[in-house]
Motif scaffolding. Structure first.
Motif, PDB file in Angstrom:
ATOM      1  N   ILE A  52      36.054  67.510  49.920  1.00 52.53           N
ATOM      2  CA  ILE A  52      35.368  66.815  51.006  1.00 52.53           C
ATOM      3  C   ILE A  52      34.429  65.742  50.456  1.00 52.53           C
ATOM      4  CG2 ILE A  52      33.685  67.116  52.876  1.00 52.53           C
ATOM      5  CD1 ILE A  52      36.504  67.959  53.603  1.00 52.53           C
ATOM      6  N   ALA A  53      33.786  66.039  49.327  1.00 52.80           N
ATOM      7  CA  ALA A  53      32.919  65.030  48.716  1.00 52.80           C
ATOM      8  C   ALA A  53      33.740  63.801  48.321  1.00 52.80           C
ATOM      9  CB  ALA A  53      32.203  65.616  47.510  1.00 52.80           C
ATOM     10  N   GLN A  54      34.952  64.036  47.799  1.00 50.95           N
ATOM     11  CA  GLN A  54      35.823  62.928  47.406  1.00 50.95           C
ATOM     12  C   GLN A  54      36.232  62.096  48.614  1.00 50.95           C
ATOM     13  OE1 GLN A  54      37.128  61.699  44.546  1.00 50.95           O
ATOM     14  NE2 GLN A  54      35.696  63.033  43.465  1.00 50.95           N
ATOM     15  N   VAL A  55      36.644  62.788  49.669  1.00 47.22           N
ATOM     16  CA  VAL A  55      37.195  62.095  50.829  1.00 47.22           C
ATOM     17  C   VAL A  55      36.102  61.349  51.594  1.00 47.22           C
ATOM     18  CG1 VAL A  55      38.357  62.430  53.045  1.00 47.22           C
ATOM     19  CG2 VAL A  55      39.122  63.694  51.033  1.00 47.22           C
ATOM     20  N   THR A  56      34.946  61.992  51.774  1.00 42.47           N
ATOM     21  CA  THR A  56      33.911  61.379  52.592  1.00 42.47           C
ATOM     22  C   THR A  56      32.921  60.558  51.767  1.00 42.47           C
ATOM     23  OG1 THR A  56      32.430  63.255  52.387  1.00 42.47           O
ATOM     24  CG2 THR A  56      33.992  63.305  54.216  1.00 42.47           C
ATOM     25  N   GLY A  57      32.893  60.806  50.458  1.00 44.19           N
ATOM     26  CA  GLY A  57      31.933  60.098  49.625  1.00 44.19           C
ATOM     27  C   GLY A  57      30.535  60.680  49.692  1.00 44.19           C
ATOM     28  N   SER A  58      30.405  61.828  50.349  1.00 48.17           N
ATOM     29  CA  SER A  58      29.078  62.434  50.431  1.00 48.17           C
ATOM     30  C   SER A  58      29.086  63.811  49.800  1.00 48.17           C
ATOM     31  CB  SER A  58      28.640  62.538  51.893  1.00 48.17           C
ATOM     32  OG  SER A  58      27.674  63.566  52.036  1.00 48.17           O
ATOM     33  N   ALA A  59      28.283  63.997  48.763  1.00 50.12           N
ATOM     34  CA  ALA A  59      28.234  65.293  48.089  1.00 50.12           C
ATOM     35  C   ALA A  59      27.668  66.362  49.018  1.00 50.12           C
ATOM     36  CB  ALA A  59      27.400  65.198  46.816  1.00 50.12           C
ATOM     37  N   TRP A  60      26.742  65.952  49.898  1.00 54.58           N
ATOM     38  CA  TRP A  60      26.139  66.941  50.796  1.00 54.58           C
ATOM     39  C   TRP A  60      27.136  67.489  51.799  1.00 54.58           C
ATOM     40  CZ3 TRP A  60      22.338  69.887  49.995  1.00 54.58           C
ATOM     41  CH2 TRP A  60      21.274  69.470  49.169  1.00 54.58           C
ATOM     42  N   LEU A  61      28.023  66.591  52.314  1.00 51.79           N
ATOM     43  CA  LEU A  61      29.081  67.088  53.199  1.00 51.79           C
ATOM     44  C   LEU A  61      29.965  68.076  52.442  1.00 51.79           C
ATOM     45  CD1 LEU A  61      30.220  64.054  55.372  1.00 51.79           C
ATOM     46  CD2 LEU A  61      29.104  66.161  56.110  1.00 51.79           C
ATOM     47  N   GLY A  62      30.154  67.805  51.147  1.00 49.40           N
ATOM     48  CA  GLY A  62      30.922  68.719  50.307  1.00 49.40           C
ATOM     49  C   GLY A  62      30.265  70.092  50.253  1.00 49.40           C
ATOM     50  N   VAL A  63      28.948  70.091  50.056  1.00 53.36           N
ATOM     51  CA  VAL A  63      28.216  71.358  50.003  1.00 53.36           C
ATOM     52  C   VAL A  63      28.386  72.122  51.311  1.00 53.36           C
ATOM     53  CG1 VAL A  63      25.913  72.386  49.870  1.00 53.36           C
ATOM     54  CG2 VAL A  63      26.535  70.512  48.331  1.00 53.36           C
ATOM     55  N   LEU A  64      28.278  71.388  52.414  1.00 56.31           N
ATOM     56  CA  LEU A  64      28.422  72.004  53.732  1.00 56.31           C
ATOM     57  C   LEU A  64      29.806  72.635  53.886  1.00 56.31           C
ATOM     58  CD1 LEU A  64      26.459  72.078  56.159  1.00 56.31           C
ATOM     59  CD2 LEU A  64      27.845  70.269  57.184  1.00 56.31           C
ATOM     60  N   MET A  65      30.818  71.855  53.470  1.00 55.93           N
ATOM     61  CA  MET A  65      32.190  72.342  53.587  1.00 55.93           C
ATOM     62  C   MET A  65      32.398  73.572  52.712  1.00 55.93           C
ATOM     63  SD  MET A  65      34.891  71.855  55.180  1.00 55.93           S
ATOM     64  CE  MET A  65      36.318  72.902  55.052  1.00 55.93           C
ATOM     65  N   ALA A  66      31.799  73.585  51.525  1.00 61.28           N
ATOM     66  CA  ALA A  66      31.939  74.734  50.627  1.00 61.28           C
ATOM     67  C   ALA A  66      31.379  75.986  51.285  1.00 61.28           C
ATOM     68  CB  ALA A  66      31.215  74.457  49.314  1.00 61.28           C
ATOM     69  N   MET A  67      30.235  75.828  51.985  1.00 63.12           N
ATOM     70  CA  MET A  67      29.663  76.969  52.684  1.00 63.12           C
ATOM     71  C   MET A  67      30.626  77.481  53.747  1.00 63.12           C
ATOM     72  SD  MET A  67      25.787  75.485  52.824  1.00 63.12           S
ATOM     73  CE  MET A  67      25.204  76.432  54.185  1.00 63.12           C
ATOM     74  N   PHE A  68      31.240  76.538  54.492  1.00 61.81           N
ATOM     75  CA  PHE A  68      32.190  76.939  55.525  1.00 61.81           C
ATOM     76  C   PHE A  68      33.390  77.665  54.913  1.00 61.81           C
ATOM     77  CE2 PHE A  68      30.233  73.865  58.558  1.00 61.81           C
ATOM     78  CZ  PHE A  68      29.975  74.808  59.540  1.00 61.81           C
ATOM     79  N   ALA A  69      33.890  77.115  53.800  1.00 64.67           N
ATOM     80  CA  ALA A  69      35.053  77.734  53.160  1.00 64.67           C
ATOM     81  C   ALA A  69      34.717  79.154  52.721  1.00 64.67           C
ATOM     82  CB  ALA A  69      35.506  76.898  51.969  1.00 64.67           C
ATOM     83  N   GLY A  70      33.529  79.329  52.135  1.00 67.21           N
ATOM     84  CA  GLY A  70      33.111  80.668  51.711  1.00 67.21           C
ATOM     85  C   GLY A  70      33.021  81.616  52.893  1.00 67.21           C
ATOM     86  N   ILE A  71      32.440  81.119  53.984  1.00 64.73           N
ATOM     87  CA  ILE A  71      32.304  81.965  55.173  1.00 64.73           C
ATOM     88  C   ILE A  71      33.690  82.320  55.724  1.00 64.73           C
ATOM     89  CG2 ILE A  71      31.515  82.017  57.568  1.00 64.73           C
ATOM     90  CD1 ILE A  71      29.108  80.354  56.696  1.00 64.73           C
ATOM     91  N   ALA A  72      34.585  81.328  55.764  1.00 69.85           N
ATOM     92  CA  ALA A  72      35.929  81.588  56.302  1.00 69.85           C
ATOM     93  C   ALA A  72      36.617  82.695  55.506  1.00 69.85           C
ATOM     94  CB  ALA A  72      36.765  80.309  56.276  1.00 69.85           C
ATOM     95  N   MET A  73      36.566  82.588  54.171  1.00 73.35           N
ATOM     96  CA  MET A  73      37.198  83.613  53.346  1.00 73.35           C
ATOM     97  C   MET A  73      36.536  84.967  53.580  1.00 73.35           C
ATOM     98  SD  MET A  73      39.643  82.253  51.582  1.00 73.35           S
ATOM     99  CE  MET A  73      40.036  83.213  50.132  1.00 73.35           C
ATOM    100  N   SER A  74      35.202  84.972  53.704  1.00 70.74           N
ATOM    101  CA  SER A  74      34.503  86.243  53.850  1.00 70.74           C
ATOM    102  C   SER A  74      34.806  86.879  55.201  1.00 70.74           C
ATOM    103  CB  SER A  74      32.999  86.049  53.674  1.00 70.74           C
ATOM    104  OG  SER A  74      32.450  85.440  54.816  1.00 70.74           O
ATOM    105  N   LEU A  75      35.053  86.040  56.222  1.00 67.47           N
ATOM    106  CA  LEU A  75      35.377  86.614  57.529  1.00 67.47           C
ATOM    107  C   LEU A  75      36.759  87.267  57.508  1.00 67.47           C
ATOM    108  CD1 LEU A  75      33.862  84.074  60.066  1.00 67.47           C
ATOM    109  CD2 LEU A  75      33.025  86.337  59.425  1.00 67.47           C
TER     110      LEU A  75
END
Lengths: 306, 357
Positions: A52-75
């Motif tokens: 996501i950081a690559q696609v959007t150019g924002s490292a913070w959006l990447g961090v946000l997406m990583a949190m979502f990915a972690g939550i998705a796997m944990s659910l």
């Protein structure tokens, strides 16, 4: 910047992913659930954060997406182990295997790309102070988040009603259920929290530690985080100390390789894993320390009899 | 709407066997969805993945070559998991077996006799068992969690292999490649005809049959089942939990070590830094898919071997990452655990208005 300062800074960057992943798992285990899927959630966080950081150019959006990915796997894990009461050990393993495979598939088009790096905190004046400036005021933001999370978890578990409920659920789910606490919902929430911090830990690896995507870049850190939770005897303060100790061991190996002491690099690379085993032995031989805080319902499924 | 589990009065015998089939169907279904999400024709991709490996003699041979280590490791793990002992470091034990067994071809290259091959296999088993003894010792002596220690040792064993193969055991005439000397003569596992299928397959099938016999016809098998399902009952019956941990680790470690030496003395033919595409971890899936039953493991091993070959197939023909194999394998374990809930429970959807109990 002096050499010592540089070493301390690298130790902190090596420790932070361990601390992030472990503090979430500590909460999960306090609620009586053993999630062995950390490695899988972490590596999914790393790859989706990077992508996501690559696609959007924002490292913070990447961090946000990583949190979502972690939550998705944990659910996924929570649904299997809480709703369907599947074996927690086996399900955790399946989350790890699935995460390693899926991340490789998603990341195959990102291999070798130069990454985005999360910036350092820079407070004019404070960050330029001698000695403490860089150390206290010049880290990357996730370092502060990891410390804040540790303090927050310690406070919530020890001082608040929510913490009391989490611990009750982990100690004896039947009694907690009889008292009217929603055991499964509490556990779902704790597992999701663990997924979020594991995702953050993954983002730390691919957006701060080595800003690029490398297959299996977690290199067993998820498992070391699991060992750290045991090592900490489920206490956040000890967990933080353990995480920095292990980060130190990791960096020690890297520095010793750089100095060329003639020690085989593979021996130094194996240091964190050997140290993990030694730490587990030390803590397990001390019965008093290891038994007193172990959540009594750890790893057991709960089916309410309505 | 809410999911409600109702405990069955008795474990469902039907679901015990239907669950793997259901899991496989779900994996294939979701696999098709993933393929189409990647912009591939799903049916063609699935055909290449699951059917192509069975349509040519060459591919079937490759499936059998890959099934051998999976079955060999999987049967050991099936008994270990049955006893509720968690050895997840088979990948490391495989590596240790390969290293110890390779002593014969690397240092005693002149010793050419059937006995040399038998010694190699024995050393392989010893190597795997020795590495597996560490978590067993730590578990029984200090109560250290065996999951974490057995897994940590995977990294240690792989780094050890990496070191010896780039250092002391490197072939001196190998142009500095990280490889040992090529094994030859009696240091290689005999193959059938000119093909790649080797004696390891027979060894794996034999191991499965012997362990099936052990589980169903001996006191030891009974002990494994009792300790695994009712540890307290086992303790009252005088079965030792400590001995069981040792038995399981030594057995599964030795079989993983045997698989390791067979790989380097068979399909690979020399020692090199990477000797296994995660057989030790995939064998965990094999054990579960095979219902923790040695005979079931044979079929599960074949299926997961197909998943490896199928993964290579879609990589070659459609240009998709070979990681698809790992994704399919992970999904399979996930679905099998999910479907296993149906053995003990009925799943019912409850509508919200049905509040009266």
């Amino acid at each position: 910047m002096s050499a010592y300062e540089a070493i301390i800074l690298t130790v902190i960057t090596a420790s932070t992913p361990l601390l992030l992943a472990a503090i979430g798992e500590l909460v999960v285990e306090r609620s009586g659930v053993l999630n062995l899927g950390i490695e899988g959630m972490m590596v999914m966080g790393a790859v989706s954060g990077f992508a996501i950081a690559q696609v959007t150019g924002s490292a913070w959006l990447g961090v946000l997406m990583a949190m979502f990915a972690g939550i998705a796997m944990s659910l996924l894990f929570a649904f299997m182990t809480q709703t369907l009461v599947a074996n927690q050990v086996a399900t955790g393993l399946s989350i790890t295997l699935l995460g390693l495979g899926l991340s490789g598939l998603i990341g195959s088009s990102f291999v070798g790309m130069p990454g985005l790096k999360l910036g350092y905190l820079n407070i004019p004046g404070l960050s330029d102070l001698p000695v403490v400036g860089k150390l206290v005021f010049g880290q990357d933001p996730l370092v502060y988040i990891s410390i804040a999370l540790t303090i927050g978890v310690a406070y919530v578990l020890k001082r608040t009603r929510i913490g009391l409920i989490i611990r009750a659920v982990g100690q004896n789910h039947d009694s907690a259920h009889a008292l009217g606490y929603p055991v499964i919902k509490v556990r779902y929430a704790c597992i999701a929290f663990g997924g979020m911090t594991s995702g953050l830990a993954g983002a730390y690896l691919s957006l701060v530690y080595t800003p690029q995507w490398i297959e299996n870049m977690t290199a067993g850190r998820g498992w070391i985080a699991l060992a750290l939770v045991v090592f900490s005897t489920w206490l956040p303060g000890r967990l933080a100390a353990g995480a920095y100790l292990f980060g130190g061991v990791w960096i020690l190996g890297l520095y010793a390789q750089g100095m060329g002491l003639g020690i085989p690099s593979q021996l130094l690379s194996s240091l964190p894993y050997v140290a993990t085993i030694l730490a587990l032995i030390v803590i397990s031989t001390n019965r008093r320390l290891s038994v007193i805080n172990t959540p009594a319902s750890l790893g057991q499924g709960f089916v309410p009899d309505r | 709407m809410q999911l409600i589990l109702e405990k069955r009065a008795q474990a469902s015998h039907f679901m015990h066997f239907a669950s793997p089939l259901l899991a496989i169907s779900l994996t294939v279904l979701l696999g098709g969805v993933i393929f189409s999400a990647m912009g591939q024709p799903p049916l063609t991709a699935l055909y290449i993945y699951f059917v192509d490996p069975l349509t040519s003699l060459w591919a079937i041979e490759e499936v059998l070559v890959k099934a051998a280590p999976l079955v060999l490791i999987g049967v050991g793990l099936s008994i270990t998991f049955r006893a509720n002992v968690w050895n997840i470091g088979a990948e490391g034990q495989l590596t240790a077996g390969a290293i110890l067994g390779a002593i014969i071809p690397i240092f005693f290259a002149q010793w050419q006799s059937p006995l040399a091959l038998i010694t190699m296999l024995a050393l392989g088993m010893l190597g795997g068992a020795m590495l597996a003894a560490i978590p067993a010792l730590l578990k029984t002596r200090f109560g250290v969690n065996e999951i974490l220690t057995s897994l940590m040792l995977v990294y240690v064993a792989q780094l050890l292999l990496d070191w010896i193969i780039r250092g002391p055991w490197k072939d001196p005439h190998g142009y500095n490649f990280p490889k040992s000397v090529a094994f030859d003569g009696w240091h290689l596992i005999p193959t059938y005809g000119d093909g790649r299928v080797h004696m390891g397959l027979i060894i794996a099938l034999l191991a499965a049959l012997i362990l099936y016999w052990l589980m169903t016809r001996t006191i030891k098998g009974f002990e494994v089942r009792v300790i695994g399902s009712a540890p307290r009952a086992g303790a009252f019956a005088g079965f030792s939990q400590t001995k069981m941990v040792w038995f399981c680790f030594l057995l599964s470690g030795a079989l993983a070590g045997l698989a390791g030496i067979i790989e380097v003395a068979g399909p690979i033919g020399q020692l090199q830094p990477h000797i296994s595409p995660n057989y030790g971890f995939t064998a965990i899936i094999v054990a579960f898919l095979g219902r923790l039953n040695p005979i079931g493991v044979i079929f599960a091993g074949l299926l997961l071997a197909i998943s490896y070959i199928g993964g290579e197939g879609v990589q070659i023909e459609l240009g998709i990452s070979d990681k698809t194999a790992q994704v399919f394998q992970g999904m399979l374990l996930f679905f099998i655990l999910m479907c296993d809930t149906l053995i003990h429970y009925r799943v019912r959807l409850l509508k919200p208005q049905g509040g009266a109990l």
